[in-house]
Design an enzyme around this catalytic site. Structure first.
Site, PDB file in Angstrom:
ATOM      1  N   LYS A  13      40.706   4.714  51.788  1.00  0.00           N
ATOM      2  CA  LYS A  13      40.277   3.492  52.489  1.00  0.00           C
ATOM      3  C   LYS A  13      39.713   3.833  53.879  1.00  0.00           C
ATOM      4  O   LYS A  13      38.634   3.400  54.252  1.00  0.00           O
ATOM      5  CB  LYS A  13      41.447   2.501  52.631  1.00  0.00           C
ATOM      6  CG  LYS A  13      42.090   2.106  51.308  1.00  0.00           C
ATOM      7  CD  LYS A  13      43.218   1.111  51.489  1.00  0.00           C
ATOM      8  CE  LYS A  13      44.448   1.630  52.220  1.00  0.00           C
ATOM      9  NZ  LYS A  13      45.197   2.698  51.515  1.00  0.00           N
ATOM     10  N   ARG A  87      48.127  -6.776  52.002  1.00  0.00           N
ATOM     11  CA  ARG A  87      48.898  -5.853  51.188  1.00  0.00           C
ATOM     12  C   ARG A  87      49.963  -6.583  50.361  1.00  0.00           C
ATOM     13  O   ARG A  87      50.722  -5.942  49.645  1.00  0.00           O
ATOM     14  CB  ARG A  87      49.603  -4.871  52.126  1.00  0.00           C
ATOM     15  CG  ARG A  87      49.429  -3.438  51.726  1.00  0.00           C
ATOM     16  CD  ARG A  87      50.187  -2.629  52.724  1.00  0.00           C
ATOM     17  NE  ARG A  87      49.263  -2.022  53.639  1.00  0.00           N
ATOM     18  CZ  ARG A  87      49.109  -0.714  53.752  1.00  0.00           C
ATOM     19  NH1 ARG A  87      49.811   0.103  53.034  1.00  0.00           N
ATOM     20  NH2 ARG A  87      48.261  -0.227  54.614  1.00  0.00           N
ATOM     21  N   ARG A 126      46.761  15.922  54.517  1.00  0.00           N
ATOM     22  CA  ARG A 126      45.971  15.167  55.507  1.00  0.00           C
ATOM     23  C   ARG A 126      46.342  15.524  56.945  1.00  0.00           C
ATOM     24  O   ARG A 126      47.504  15.750  57.284  1.00  0.00           O
ATOM     25  CB  ARG A 126      46.192  13.666  55.295  1.00  0.00           C
ATOM     26  CG  ARG A 126      45.532  12.848  56.406  1.00  0.00           C
ATOM     27  CD  ARG A 126      45.428  11.409  56.085  1.00  0.00           C
ATOM     28  NE  ARG A 126      46.718  10.780  55.844  1.00  0.00           N
ATOM     29  CZ  ARG A 126      46.849   9.525  55.460  1.00  0.00           C
ATOM     30  NH1 ARG A 126      45.778   8.791  55.263  1.00  0.00           N
ATOM     31  NH2 ARG A 126      48.035   9.011  55.272  1.00  0.00           N
ATOM     32  N   ARG A 159      50.733  12.714  59.950  1.00  0.00           N
ATOM     33  CA  ARG A 159      51.409  11.419  60.097  1.00  0.00           C
ATOM     34  C   ARG A 159      52.860  11.541  59.648  1.00  0.00           C
ATOM     35  O   ARG A 159      53.143  12.158  58.634  1.00  0.00           O
ATOM     36  CB  ARG A 159      50.686  10.358  59.257  1.00  0.00           C
ATOM     37  CG  ARG A 159      49.691   9.573  60.076  1.00  0.00           C
ATOM     38  CD  ARG A 159      48.825   8.648  59.278  1.00  0.00           C
ATOM     39  NE  ARG A 159      49.501   7.802  58.310  1.00  0.00           N
ATOM     40  CZ  ARG A 159      48.871   6.912  57.567  1.00  0.00           C
ATOM     41  NH1 ARG A 159      47.561   6.757  57.686  1.00  0.00           N
ATOM     42  NH2 ARG A 159      49.519   6.173  56.705  1.00  0.00           N
ATOM     43  N   ARG A 170      56.094   4.784  49.748  1.00  0.00           N
ATOM     44  CA  ARG A 170      54.839   4.034  49.972  1.00  0.00           C
ATOM     45  C   ARG A 170      54.154   3.731  48.642  1.00  0.00           C
ATOM     46  O   ARG A 170      53.623   2.635  48.446  1.00  0.00           O
ATOM     47  CB  ARG A 170      53.908   4.848  50.884  1.00  0.00           C
ATOM     48  CG  ARG A 170      54.379   4.856  52.333  1.00  0.00           C
ATOM     49  CD  ARG A 170      53.782   6.009  53.115  1.00  0.00           C
ATOM     50  NE  ARG A 170      52.348   5.925  53.237  1.00  0.00           N
ATOM     51  CZ  ARG A 170      51.555   6.981  53.480  1.00  0.00           C
ATOM     52  NH1 ARG A 170      52.088   8.181  53.638  1.00  0.00           N
ATOM     53  NH2 ARG A 170      50.266   6.820  53.582  1.00  0.00           N
TER      54      ARG A 170
HETATM   55  P1  AP5 Z   1      42.379   8.350  53.746  1.00  0.00           P
HETATM   56  O1  AP5 Z   1      40.970   7.895  53.835  1.00  0.00           O
HETATM   57  O2  AP5 Z   1      43.104   8.653  54.998  1.00  0.00           O
HETATM   58  O3  AP5 Z   1      43.231   7.371  52.790  1.00  0.00           O
HETATM   59  P2  AP5 Z   1      43.796   5.919  53.053  1.00  0.00           P
HETATM   60  O4  AP5 Z   1      43.563   5.124  51.816  1.00  0.00           O
HETATM   61  O5  AP5 Z   1      43.279   5.373  54.335  1.00  0.00           O
HETATM   62  O6  AP5 Z   1      45.343   6.271  53.106  1.00  0.00           O
HETATM   63  P3  AP5 Z   1      46.475   5.741  54.106  1.00  0.00           P
HETATM   64  O7  AP5 Z   1      47.613   6.713  53.968  1.00  0.00           O
HETATM   65  O8  AP5 Z   1      45.929   5.515  55.470  1.00  0.00           O
HETATM   66  O9  AP5 Z   1      46.855   4.415  53.450  1.00  0.00           O
HETATM   67  P4  AP5 Z   1      48.131   3.639  53.699  1.00  0.00           P
HETATM   68  O10 AP5 Z   1      47.741   2.369  53.072  1.00  0.00           O
HETATM   69  O11 AP5 Z   1      49.369   4.257  53.202  1.00  0.00           O
HETATM   70  O12 AP5 Z   1      48.335   3.707  55.296  1.00  0.00           O
HETATM   71  P5  AP5 Z   1      48.025   2.682  56.472  1.00  0.00           P
HETATM   72  O13 AP5 Z   1      47.682   3.455  57.666  1.00  0.00           O
HETATM   73  O14 AP5 Z   1      47.118   1.612  56.005  1.00  0.00           O
HETATM   74  O15 AP5 Z   1      42.368   9.653  52.803  1.00  0.00           O
HETATM   75  C1  AP5 Z   1      43.557  10.389  52.546  1.00  0.00           C
HETATM   76  C2  AP5 Z   1      43.250  11.889  52.517  1.00  0.00           C
HETATM   77  O16 AP5 Z   1      42.404  12.175  51.413  1.00  0.00           O
HETATM   78  C3  AP5 Z   1      42.500  12.394  53.755  1.00  0.00           C
HETATM   79  O17 AP5 Z   1      42.977  13.677  54.062  1.00  0.00           O
HETATM   80  C4  AP5 Z   1      41.034  12.443  53.315  1.00  0.00           C
HETATM   81  O18 AP5 Z   1      40.299  13.427  54.019  1.00  0.00           O
HETATM   82  C5  AP5 Z   1      41.156  12.764  51.826  1.00  0.00           C
HETATM   83  N1  AP5 Z   1      40.120  12.146  51.007  1.00  0.00           N
HETATM   84  C6  AP5 Z   1      39.616  10.882  51.120  1.00  0.00           C
HETATM   85  N2  AP5 Z   1      38.693  10.655  50.167  1.00  0.00           N
HETATM   86  C7  AP5 Z   1      38.611  11.803  49.427  1.00  0.00           C
HETATM   87  C8  AP5 Z   1      37.834  12.188  48.269  1.00  0.00           C
HETATM   88  N3  AP5 Z   1      36.966  11.359  47.680  1.00  0.00           N
HETATM   89  N4  AP5 Z   1      38.034  13.428  47.764  1.00  0.00           N
HETATM   90  C9  AP5 Z   1      38.933  14.260  48.326  1.00  0.00           C
HETATM   91  N5  AP5 Z   1      39.685  13.966  49.425  1.00  0.00           N
HETATM   92  C10 AP5 Z   1      39.524  12.746  49.965  1.00  0.00           C
HETATM   93  O19 AP5 Z   1      49.467   2.030  56.680  1.00  0.00           O
HETATM   94  C11 AP5 Z   1      50.542   2.811  57.158  1.00  0.00           C
HETATM   95  C12 AP5 Z   1      51.815   1.984  57.181  1.00  0.00           C
HETATM   96  O20 AP5 Z   1      51.651   0.876  58.084  1.00  0.00           O
HETATM   97  C13 AP5 Z   1      52.213   1.343  55.855  1.00  0.00           C
HETATM   98  O21 AP5 Z   1      52.947   2.231  55.035  1.00  0.00           O
HETATM   99  C14 AP5 Z   1      53.079   0.171  56.350  1.00  0.00           C
HETATM  100  O22 AP5 Z   1      54.336   0.610  56.764  1.00  0.00           O
HETATM  101  C15 AP5 Z   1      52.318  -0.299  57.588  1.00  0.00           C
HETATM  102  N6  AP5 Z   1      51.294  -1.297  57.246  1.00  0.00           N
HETATM  103  C16 AP5 Z   1      49.944  -1.150  57.346  1.00  0.00           C
HETATM  104  N7  AP5 Z   1      49.306  -2.259  56.917  1.00  0.00           N
HETATM  105  C17 AP5 Z   1      50.281  -3.129  56.539  1.00  0.00           C
HETATM  106  C18 AP5 Z   1      50.264  -4.429  55.998  1.00  0.00           C
HETATM  107  N8  AP5 Z   1      49.105  -5.055  55.742  1.00  0.00           N
HETATM  108  N9  AP5 Z   1      51.450  -5.035  55.724  1.00  0.00           N
HETATM  109  C19 AP5 Z   1      52.616  -4.420  55.979  1.00  0.00           C
HETATM  110  N10 AP5 Z   1      52.717  -3.177  56.481  1.00  0.00           N
HETATM  111  C20 AP5 Z   1      51.554  -2.528  56.760  1.00  0.00           C
HETATM  112 MG    MG Z   2      44.162   4.801  56.185  1.00  0.00          MG
END
Ligand code: AP5
Ligand code: MG
Length: 214
Positions: A13, A87, A126, A159, A170
């Protein structure tokens, strides 16, 4: 046009939001990044969210919805990429209400569908830049200089919720709380599913452009 990027942790994402912002007139709203900013600034909300996030759990809807409402109140209501929000079904309903009040709406929901085995590999490798929030990967997307952000020379970090035991929590919460949004947005006729398991991030971006006719 407002877009939601929906997908499990590690589905790409953030990576795709970055490309959309760089190439088109979009703004990224990542609730994860907003929470991490609050944690680093030690705000009251950051303190409340910190324990939950590092345990891999979701922050309660009430807190998350309020944060998004505040963000939108003070800024654009158009050309936003919602990354990691909504989410839960409650969050989706809250977002709809907030946007309606601002004469706006969600136009498309892009589901980034990835096999679990690949998600794990991506998350454990990552690295993120604490300053500009860009994400790298030890193998798939290494920085030009080891451990250093290509854009602002900051030292890259891991992270705290990218440890295997936290990743499992997660992923479980994605299955139980977030995956019902797939049917929710299918019913609203907004969902486009992209199977991305073996695609490079450039190829995924092409598919997103096709889906959004950009
Ligand atoms: P990346 O692009 O970083 O993936 P991502 O989908 O953004 O993953 P996140 O871990 O950020 O998602 P998340 O939903 O768990 O975390 P968030 O910060 O939103 O890619 C991942 C890796 O893969 C990278 O190393 C990248 O280089 C590689 N990659 C990407 N595309 C690739 C490809 N095509 N091929 C190969 N490699 C690739 O949330 C964190 C926490 O915050 C949650 O757990 C929760 O506690 C809280 N939170 C956030 N939003 C909410 C909400 N709406 N409600 C409640 N709690 C929330
Ligand atoms: Mg992210």
């Amino acid at each position: 046009m407002n877009i939601i990027l929906l997908g499990a942790p590690g589905s790409g994402k953030g990576t795709q939001a970055e490309k959309l912002v760089q190439n088109f007139n979009f703004e990224q709203l990542s609730t994860g990044d907003l929470f991490r900013k609050n944690i680093s600034e030690k705000t009251q909300m950051g303190l409340e969210a910190s324990k939950l996030i590092s345990a891999g759990k979701l922050v309660p809807d009430e807190i998350t919805n309020k944060m998004v409402e505040e963000y939108l109140k003070n800024g654009n209501k158009e050309n936003i990429i919602f990354d990691g929000y909504p989410r839960t079904i409650n969050q989706a309903k809250a977002l709809k209400e907030i946007l309606v009040l601002n004469n706006s709406k969600i136009d498309k929901v892009i589901l980034l569908d990835v096999e679990e085995k690949i998600l794990l590999e991506r998350l454990v490798g990552r690295l993120i830049c604490p300053k500009c929030k860009r994400s790298y990967h030890l193998k798939n997307r290494p920085p030009k200089k080891e451990g250093i952000c290509d854009f602002d020379n900051s030292s890259l970090e891991t992270r705290p919720d990218d440890k295997p035991e936290k990743i499992a929590i997660r992923l479980q919460s994605y299955l139980s709380d977030t995956s019902p949004l797939i049917d929710y947005y299918k019913t609203e006729k907004k969902l486009v599913k992209i199977s991305v398991s073996n695609l490079t991030s450039e190829k995924v971006f092409e598919k997103i452009r096709e889906a959004l006719k950009l």
